[in-house]
Design an enzyme around this catalytic site. Sequence first.
Site, PDB file in Angstrom:
ATOM      1  N   ALA A 102       0.842 -17.209   3.915  1.00  0.00           N
ATOM      2  CA  ALA A 102      -0.519 -17.479   4.394  1.00  0.00           C
ATOM      3  C   ALA A 102      -1.221 -16.145   4.617  1.00  0.00           C
ATOM      4  O   ALA A 102      -0.620 -15.082   4.455  1.00  0.00           O
ATOM      5  CB  ALA A 102      -0.447 -18.276   5.682  1.00  0.00           C
ATOM      6  N   CYS A 103      -2.477 -16.203   5.020  1.00  0.00           N
ATOM      7  CA  CYS A 103      -3.292 -15.026   5.294  1.00  0.00           C
ATOM      8  C   CYS A 103      -2.554 -14.074   6.237  1.00  0.00           C
ATOM      9  O   CYS A 103      -2.021 -14.536   7.240  1.00  0.00           O
ATOM     10  CB  CYS A 103      -4.605 -15.472   5.935  1.00  0.00           C
ATOM     11  SG  CYS A 103      -5.704 -14.148   6.367  1.00  0.00           S
ATOM     12  N   PRO A 104      -2.491 -12.786   6.000  1.00  0.00           N
ATOM     13  CA  PRO A 104      -3.112 -12.032   4.905  1.00  0.00           C
ATOM     14  C   PRO A 104      -2.186 -11.821   3.703  1.00  0.00           C
ATOM     15  O   PRO A 104      -2.442 -10.918   2.906  1.00  0.00           O
ATOM     16  CB  PRO A 104      -3.407 -10.695   5.575  1.00  0.00           C
ATOM     17  CG  PRO A 104      -2.220 -10.494   6.473  1.00  0.00           C
ATOM     18  CD  PRO A 104      -1.794 -11.867   6.931  1.00  0.00           C
ATOM     19  N   GLY A 105      -1.152 -12.602   3.570  1.00  0.00           N
ATOM     20  CA  GLY A 105      -0.156 -12.418   2.508  1.00  0.00           C
ATOM     21  C   GLY A 105      -0.719 -12.278   1.110  1.00  0.00           C
ATOM     22  O   GLY A 105      -0.456 -11.285   0.423  1.00  0.00           O
TER      23      GLY A 105
END
Lengths: 83, 184
Positions: free
Chosen positions: A20-23
């Site tokens: 998920a963010c920031p992945g």
Amino acid sequence: MSEELKALDVAVEVDARGTACPGPLLDAKRAIGDCPVGGVMCVMSSDEGTIIDIQRWSKKMKHEYVGDYEDDGFWRVYMKKLV
Amino acid sequence: MSEETMNQEEMIKSLMARVEALEEQAPGDKLCLGLMSGDLDKTIATFIIALGAAAYDMEVDIFVTFWGLSALRDPKKHAKKDLLGKMFGAMLPKSAGKLPLSKMQMMGMGPPMIKMVMKMHNAKSIEELMKDAAEFGIRIHVCTMAMELMGIKKEELIDYPHMDFVGVGAFVGMFQESKQCFFM
């Protein structure tokens, strides 16, 4: 739109579906170095926010945003490396 | 040389000087974050914003003070302390993984619940975010006064490659050079 995108010659494919963010943005940042100038990079993400993230990021990093489409439960986001 | 050309030359000179002065003052492509909170949610937000900025090639400095120090403690490490330091050490969370939530703490049930939900949604844990931060060269500046007050020693902090120990002067310098500064 998705037909045109599917027909693109992709130089680097980034599978960021597991994070998920920031992945996805970080994975894109890590991978852009492996993409030749003029090449297309495709980021696969299961986070819809990645679309606008990559749009804005491409603009700021002086790359070209190409497009996106929803695949089977995730999004494919395309950008072209310009610099 | 006519009077007009002389005036123009003077004007160019003065403009050049002003441009140079402005360039010296202009903020760089930097982000400065202040982390005072010892809450898990706010610490996670700090690192996510830092990493987002790093993806934009911004230089990122995080100034960590007061309760924020808990996130930098390594539970495997120990340091010699006086009585007060030992008391603080015992009362403060022993690592980033042990931080409480700012809301819905629910007597300790909140954090494991949030961690479970984060895992379900593939969100990175605070430990993973800090590892990414190290990889992207995000700098952590630890407030020495807060360390002193709370009896926290360098020897008990995590191994982070871009960490140093500073005072408020360094923080002010950092945010003056930065485009933005957020304080959590």
